[in-house]
Scaffold this motif. Structure first.
Motif, mmCIF file in Angstrom:
data_model
loop_
_atom_site.group_PDB
_atom_site.id
_atom_site.type_symbol
_atom_site.label_atom_id
_atom_site.label_comp_id
_atom_site.label_asym_id
_atom_site.label_seq_id
_atom_site.Cartn_x
_atom_site.Cartn_y
_atom_site.Cartn_z
ATOM 1 N N ARG A 174 9.910 -1.516 4.272
ATOM 2 C CA ARG A 174 10.770 -2.655 5.002
ATOM 3 C C ARG A 174 11.410 -3.610 3.675
ATOM 4 N N ILE A 175 10.521 -3.694 2.668
ATOM 5 C CA ILE A 175 11.088 -4.329 1.646
ATOM 6 C C ILE A 175 12.131 -3.814 0.837
ATOM 7 N N GLU A 176 11.923 -2.276 0.521
ATOM 8 C CA GLU A 176 12.951 -1.415 0.149
ATOM 9 C C GLU A 176 14.158 -1.679 0.642
ATOM 10 N N GLU A 177 14.039 -1.443 2.292
ATOM 11 C CA GLU A 177 15.201 -1.332 2.860
ATOM 12 C C GLU A 177 15.814 -2.661 2.737
ATOM 13 N N LEU A 178 15.293 -3.864 2.898
ATOM 14 C CA LEU A 178 15.969 -5.192 2.874
ATOM 15 C C LEU A 178 16.614 -5.513 1.264
ATOM 16 N N TYR A 179 15.864 -5.212 0.331
ATOM 17 C CA TYR A 179 16.153 -5.941 -1.142
ATOM 18 C C TYR A 179 16.440 -4.761 -2.137
ATOM 19 N N GLY A 180 16.208 -3.412 -1.889
ATOM 20 C CA GLY A 180 16.328 -2.457 -2.734
ATOM 21 C C GLY A 180 15.724 -2.809 -4.186
ATOM 22 N N SER A 181 16.669 -2.515 -5.078
ATOM 23 C CA SER A 181 16.074 -2.775 -6.516
ATOM 24 C C SER A 181 16.113 -4.283 -6.991
ATOM 25 N N GLN A 182 16.388 -5.137 -6.084
ATOM 26 C CA GLN A 182 16.075 -6.579 -6.160
ATOM 27 C C GLN A 182 14.648 -7.284 -6.405
ATOM 28 N N VAL A 183 13.764 -6.235 -5.824
ATOM 29 C CA VAL A 183 12.450 -6.375 -5.706
ATOM 30 C C VAL A 183 11.674 -5.288 -6.425
ATOM 31 N N ASN A 184 10.976 -5.766 -7.498
ATOM 32 C CA ASN A 184 10.379 -4.770 -8.186
ATOM 33 C C ASN A 184 9.111 -4.512 -7.198
ATOM 34 N N LEU A 185 9.039 -3.247 -6.506
ATOM 35 C CA LEU A 185 7.807 -3.056 -5.479
ATOM 36 C C LEU A 185 6.832 -1.963 -6.377
ATOM 37 N N ILE A 186 5.662 -2.336 -6.258
ATOM 38 C CA ILE A 186 4.589 -1.555 -6.614
ATOM 39 C C ILE A 186 3.741 -1.074 -5.476
ATOM 40 N N ARG A 187 3.443 0.085 -5.474
ATOM 41 C CA ARG A 187 2.673 0.539 -4.423
ATOM 42 C C ARG A 187 1.254 1.078 -5.071
ATOM 43 N N LEU A 188 -0.010 0.703 -4.316
ATOM 44 C CA LEU A 188 -1.187 0.896 -4.896
ATOM 45 C C LEU A 188 -1.901 1.669 -3.721
ATOM 46 N N PRO A 189 -3.128 2.262 -3.969
ATOM 47 C CA PRO A 189 -3.653 2.968 -2.775
ATOM 48 C C PRO A 189 -4.424 1.856 -1.808
ATOM 49 N N GLY A 190 -4.957 0.775 -2.147
ATOM 50 C CA GLY A 190 -5.355 -0.017 -1.027
ATOM 51 C C GLY A 190 -4.839 -1.463 -1.446
ATOM 52 N N TYR A 191 -5.195 -2.259 -0.246
ATOM 53 C CA TYR A 191 -4.640 -3.672 -0.561
ATOM 54 C C TYR A 191 -5.896 -4.434 -1.318
ATOM 55 N N GLY A 192 -7.146 -3.803 -1.549
ATOM 56 C CA GLY A 192 -7.726 -4.656 -2.224
ATOM 57 C C GLY A 192 -7.212 -4.809 -3.711
ATOM 58 N N ASP A 193 -6.675 -3.349 -4.102
ATOM 59 C CA ASP A 193 -5.953 -3.061 -5.267
ATOM 60 C C ASP A 193 -5.034 -4.301 -5.671
ATOM 61 N N CYS A 194 -4.107 -4.397 -4.479
ATOM 62 C CA CYS A 194 -2.956 -5.419 -4.575
ATOM 63 C C CYS A 194 -3.592 -6.782 -4.811
ATOM 64 N N VAL A 195 -4.607 -7.242 -4.240
ATOM 65 C CA VAL A 195 -5.089 -8.356 -4.159
ATOM 66 C C VAL A 195 -5.536 -8.920 -5.835
ATOM 67 N N ASN A 196 -6.206 -7.575 -6.203
ATOM 68 C CA ASN A 196 -6.686 -7.805 -7.678
ATOM 69 C C ASN A 196 -5.449 -8.002 -8.557
ATOM 70 N N GLY A 256 0.908 -1.091 0.082
ATOM 71 C CA GLY A 256 0.029 -0.175 -0.075
ATOM 72 C C GLY A 256 0.689 1.149 -0.065
ATOM 73 N N GLN A 257 0.356 2.407 -0.561
ATOM 74 C CA GLN A 257 0.996 3.367 -0.477
ATOM 75 C C GLN A 257 1.008 4.199 0.919
ATOM 76 N N GLY A 258 2.272 4.332 1.247
ATOM 77 C CA GLY A 258 2.352 4.937 2.703
ATOM 78 C C GLY A 258 2.524 3.917 3.763
ATOM 79 N N SER A 259 2.684 2.702 2.994
ATOM 80 C CA SER A 259 2.644 1.332 4.067
ATOM 81 C C SER A 259 4.327 1.136 4.581
ATOM 82 N N ALA A 260 4.459 1.087 5.915
ATOM 83 C CA ALA A 260 5.894 0.578 6.124
ATOM 84 C C ALA A 260 6.207 -0.777 6.026
ATOM 85 N N SER A 261 5.365 -1.586 5.624
ATOM 86 C CA SER A 261 5.997 -2.885 5.088
ATOM 87 C C SER A 261 6.492 -2.729 3.713
ATOM 88 N N GLY A 262 6.191 -1.839 2.583
ATOM 89 C CA GLY A 262 6.611 -1.645 1.585
ATOM 90 C C GLY A 262 8.042 -0.983 1.788
#
Length: 209
Positions: free
Chosen positions: A170-192, A162-168
């Motif tokens: 954390r992923i950036e902190e751990l893996y940087g560009s090794q993970v293609n992180l996409i941030r969307l407004p809500g987690y329903g959007d992510c599940v879709n 989610g946009q503004g999420s600490a979870s995202g």
């Protein structure tokens, strides 16, 4: 779909469902200021109405139905706190991870009762009460996807948070560009996106997943 706990070796983060009481610069606790400028406790007592931000898209936690009604654990907590403060009416305001601080600072809500990781950076902007529930960061993947069994397996994958999420963060902190992180407004959007195959995993608190 299945949920997988992030490997401890990757630094799984303890997160909290935190009650936000005040806008920037005010003290935490019952003396925190709401959108009216007075303390939230005073507003609840004098006006008997509180504007409370809750998530609208998280079943079991904060969910807005097609009729506009809200339900979930956080919604129940919000009603309980409002009642204890003396408010007889609660106006629920749909609030996403991306606009929580802004809504508080702009006075659109008196408090936010929603899934919210307590971090030192956020404590500089808003005041937290609690936590009243502690969760951990997890990974949600499709049930037939056996390629992701731990957090290191996210390398080279598209992961949604989610946009503004600490979870995202954390992923950036751990893996940087090794993970293609996409941030969307809500987690329903992510599940879709996960169901449609556009991403391989969703990461956030296990209670949400």
């Amino acid at each position: 779909m299945r949920s997988s706990r992030m490997a401890a070796a990757a630094g799984a983060v303890a997160t909290a469902l935190a009650l936000i009481l005040s806008a920037c610069g005010s003290d935490s606790g019952s003396g925190s200021t709401g959108s009216s400028g007075n303390s939230i406790a005073d507003k609840a007592k004098d006006e008997q109405v509180l504007n409370i931000g809750v998530k609208p898209d998280q079943p079991g936690l904060g969910l807005q139905s097609s009729s506009g009604q809200y339900s979930g654990f956080d919604v129940d907590v919000a009603r309980y706190v409002a009642d204890k403060l003396g408010a007889t009416k609660v106006n629920f305001v749909p609030t996403l991870s991306a606009n929580r601080e802004a809504f508080l600072q702009q006075g659109k809500v008196d408090m936010v009762v929603a899934t919210y990781s307590i971090t030192p950076e956020r404590q500089k902007v808003v005041s937290f009460a609690g936590p009243y529930y502690v969760a951990h960061q997890d990974i949600l993947v499709r049930a037939n996807d056996t390629s992701i069994k731990q957090s290191d397996d996210l390398k080279g994958k598209k992961v949604c948070s989610g946009q503004g999420s600490a979870s995202g963060d954390r992923i950036e902190e751990l893996y940087g560009s090794q993970v293609n992180l996409i941030r969307l407004p809500g987690y329903g959007d992510c599940v879709n996106q996960l169901l449609g195959g556009q991403v391989q995993a969703v990461t956030t608190d296990n209670t949400i997943l």
